[in-house]
Design a protein around this motif. Structure first.
Motif, mmCIF file in Angstrom:
data_model
loop_
_atom_site.group_PDB
_atom_site.id
_atom_site.type_symbol
_atom_site.label_atom_id
_atom_site.label_comp_id
_atom_site.label_asym_id
_atom_site.label_seq_id
_atom_site.Cartn_x
_atom_site.Cartn_y
_atom_site.Cartn_z
ATOM 1 N N MET A 1 13.203 1.247 -9.564
ATOM 2 C CA MET A 1 12.089 0.869 -8.681
ATOM 3 C C MET A 1 12.614 0.146 -7.439
ATOM 4 O O MET A 1 12.165 0.413 -6.322
ATOM 5 C CB MET A 1 11.101 -0.027 -9.430
ATOM 6 C CG MET A 1 10.290 0.704 -10.484
ATOM 7 S SD MET A 1 9.473 -0.426 -11.652
ATOM 8 C CE MET A 1 8.162 -1.090 -10.633
ATOM 9 N N THR A 2 13.584 -0.745 -7.644
ATOM 10 C CA THR A 2 14.169 -1.495 -6.532
ATOM 11 C C THR A 2 14.773 -0.554 -5.497
ATOM 12 O O THR A 2 14.556 -0.705 -4.287
ATOM 13 C CB THR A 2 15.257 -2.457 -7.056
ATOM 14 O OG1 THR A 2 14.641 -3.427 -7.906
ATOM 15 C CG2 THR A 2 15.973 -3.175 -5.931
ATOM 16 N N ASN B 1 5.138 -3.201 -19.023
ATOM 17 C CA ASN B 1 5.474 -2.358 -17.874
ATOM 18 C C ASN B 1 5.933 -3.208 -16.695
ATOM 19 O O ASN B 1 5.260 -4.175 -16.324
ATOM 20 C CB ASN B 1 4.257 -1.532 -17.438
ATOM 21 C CG ASN B 1 3.805 -0.576 -18.516
ATOM 22 O OD1 ASN B 1 4.591 0.190 -19.032
ATOM 23 N ND2 ASN B 1 2.524 -0.630 -18.863
ATOM 24 N N VAL B 2 7.054 -2.819 -16.093
ATOM 25 C CA VAL B 2 7.613 -3.557 -14.958
ATOM 26 C C VAL B 2 6.768 -3.292 -13.712
ATOM 27 O O VAL B 2 6.337 -2.163 -13.468
ATOM 28 C CB VAL B 2 9.071 -3.108 -14.691
ATOM 29 C CG1 VAL B 2 9.646 -3.811 -13.460
ATOM 30 C CG2 VAL B 2 9.942 -3.396 -15.914
ATOM 31 N N GLU C 1 0.831 -1.204 0.000
ATOM 32 C CA GLU C 1 0.000 0.000 0.000
ATOM 33 C C GLU C 1 0.872 1.262 0.000
ATOM 34 O O GLU C 1 0.550 2.243 -0.675
ATOM 35 C CB GLU C 1 -0.973 -0.028 1.184
ATOM 36 C CG GLU C 1 -2.081 -1.065 0.975
ATOM 37 C CD GLU C 1 -3.074 -1.160 2.116
ATOM 38 O OE1 GLU C 1 -2.813 -0.602 3.199
ATOM 39 O OE2 GLU C 1 -4.121 -1.818 1.920
ATOM 40 N N LYS C 2 1.989 1.218 0.743
ATOM 41 C CA LYS C 2 2.916 2.365 0.754
ATOM 42 C C LYS C 2 3.568 2.560 -0.625
ATOM 43 O O LYS C 2 3.722 3.691 -1.099
ATOM 44 C CB LYS C 2 4.024 2.128 1.786
ATOM 45 C CG LYS C 2 3.651 2.545 3.184
ATOM 46 C CD LYS C 2 4.892 2.920 3.989
ATOM 47 C CE LYS C 2 4.481 3.891 5.090
ATOM 48 N NZ LYS C 2 5.596 4.381 5.865
ATOM 49 N N VAL C 3 3.981 1.456 -1.228
ATOM 50 C CA VAL C 3 4.658 1.522 -2.533
ATOM 51 C C VAL C 3 3.674 2.006 -3.604
ATOM 52 O O VAL C 3 4.013 2.859 -4.433
ATOM 53 C CB VAL C 3 5.274 0.150 -2.892
ATOM 54 C CG1 VAL C 3 5.799 0.145 -4.317
ATOM 55 C CG2 VAL C 3 6.405 -0.189 -1.920
ATOM 56 N N ASN C 4 2.453 1.476 -3.589
ATOM 57 C CA ASN C 4 1.430 1.944 -4.537
ATOM 58 C C ASN C 4 1.180 3.438 -4.363
ATOM 59 O O ASN C 4 1.071 4.181 -5.344
ATOM 60 C CB ASN C 4 0.116 1.183 -4.320
ATOM 61 C CG ASN C 4 0.112 -0.196 -4.976
ATOM 62 O OD1 ASN C 4 1.006 -0.532 -5.737
ATOM 63 N ND2 ASN C 4 -0.889 -0.992 -4.671
#
Length: 228
Positions: A163-164, A196-197, A64-67
């Motif tokens: 992203m990593t 899309n990654v 949820e944080k990453v989204n």
């Protein structure tokens, strides 16, 4: 909603849903050897009551944080009562790829490069990738290797690396607020029908190496500290 078992994994089972998404069922099985937990092992070594629940709980929290940070993931929603997570369809790269981000020189990184670095030394969010292959010991692969072997495009590699590093920083900052230091973390990525990654699998204590006051914290203790 109808669901159909499509894959039985070491720590999760995967079901196809009739809306086109998938359902991950988190299990209490852990990778390890001789009854000792080890996130780096390739086989199930023990069962820990409640580990599926805490892995799902932490995954929900971080997905949820990453989204919210605008980083693409496969996470849709979750059901804690049934320890399941609904996810978007994604293809894996090649036959499966693990992506490790390292803030400290420990583990296999230190074993490989100890001629050049002190154990526990800081690293600048160093990213490395390995093919998931138990028999070959999960061999390291470079960007050139991934592109030349047709596993991904240069753009996909660059996106995945960026992203990593961003996701690792989100996790590290969160842990630091609780007095915990992230040394390294392991992710899996896939891609959607447009190439899309996206981050897939889970973000759980079993995939990260975390220390407190210089002492290693095992995954179950980490989960307890995290949600205390």
């Amino acid at each position: 909603m109808e669901k159909k078992l499509v894959y039985t994994g070491k720590t999760k089972d995967v079901f196809a849903l009739d809306n086109g998404n998938y359902l991950l069922k988190f299990k209490d099985d852990c990778t390890g050897k001789d009854g000792v937990f080890d996130p780096g092992e390739n086989s199930v070594g023990l069962t820990i009551d409640g580990v599926g629940d805490v892995n799902l709980r932490m995954s929900i929290y971080f997905f949820e944080k990453v989204n919210a940070a605008g980083i693409r993931t496969h996470y849709v929603n979750a059901d804690l009562a049934n320890t399941t997570m609904e996810v978007l369809p994604a293809k894996v790269f090649g036959k499966g790829l693990e992506v490790i981000c390292r803030h400290k020189a420990v583990g296999s990184f230190y074993r490989r490069y100890s001629d050049y670095i002190e154990e526990g030394a800081d690293l600048p969010a160093y990213v490395e990738m390995t093919f998931k292959n138990d028999e070959k010991g999960d061999p390291l692969v470079t960007k050139d290797g991934l592109v030349d072997l047709g596993v991904m495009t240069e753009q996909q590699y660059d996106d995945m690396k960026a992203m990593t590093q961003k996701i690792t920083q989100i996790v590290a900052d969160d842990l630091l607020e609780k007095g915990l230091v992230l040394y390294d973390i392991k992710f899996e990525f896939g891609y959607d029908r447009d190439g899309n990654v996206m981050l897939i699998d889970e973000i759980a204590s079993g995939n990260m190496r975390v220390y407190k006051n210089g002492e290693y914290i095992d995954p179950m203790t980490l989960s307890e500290l995290f949600f205390a």
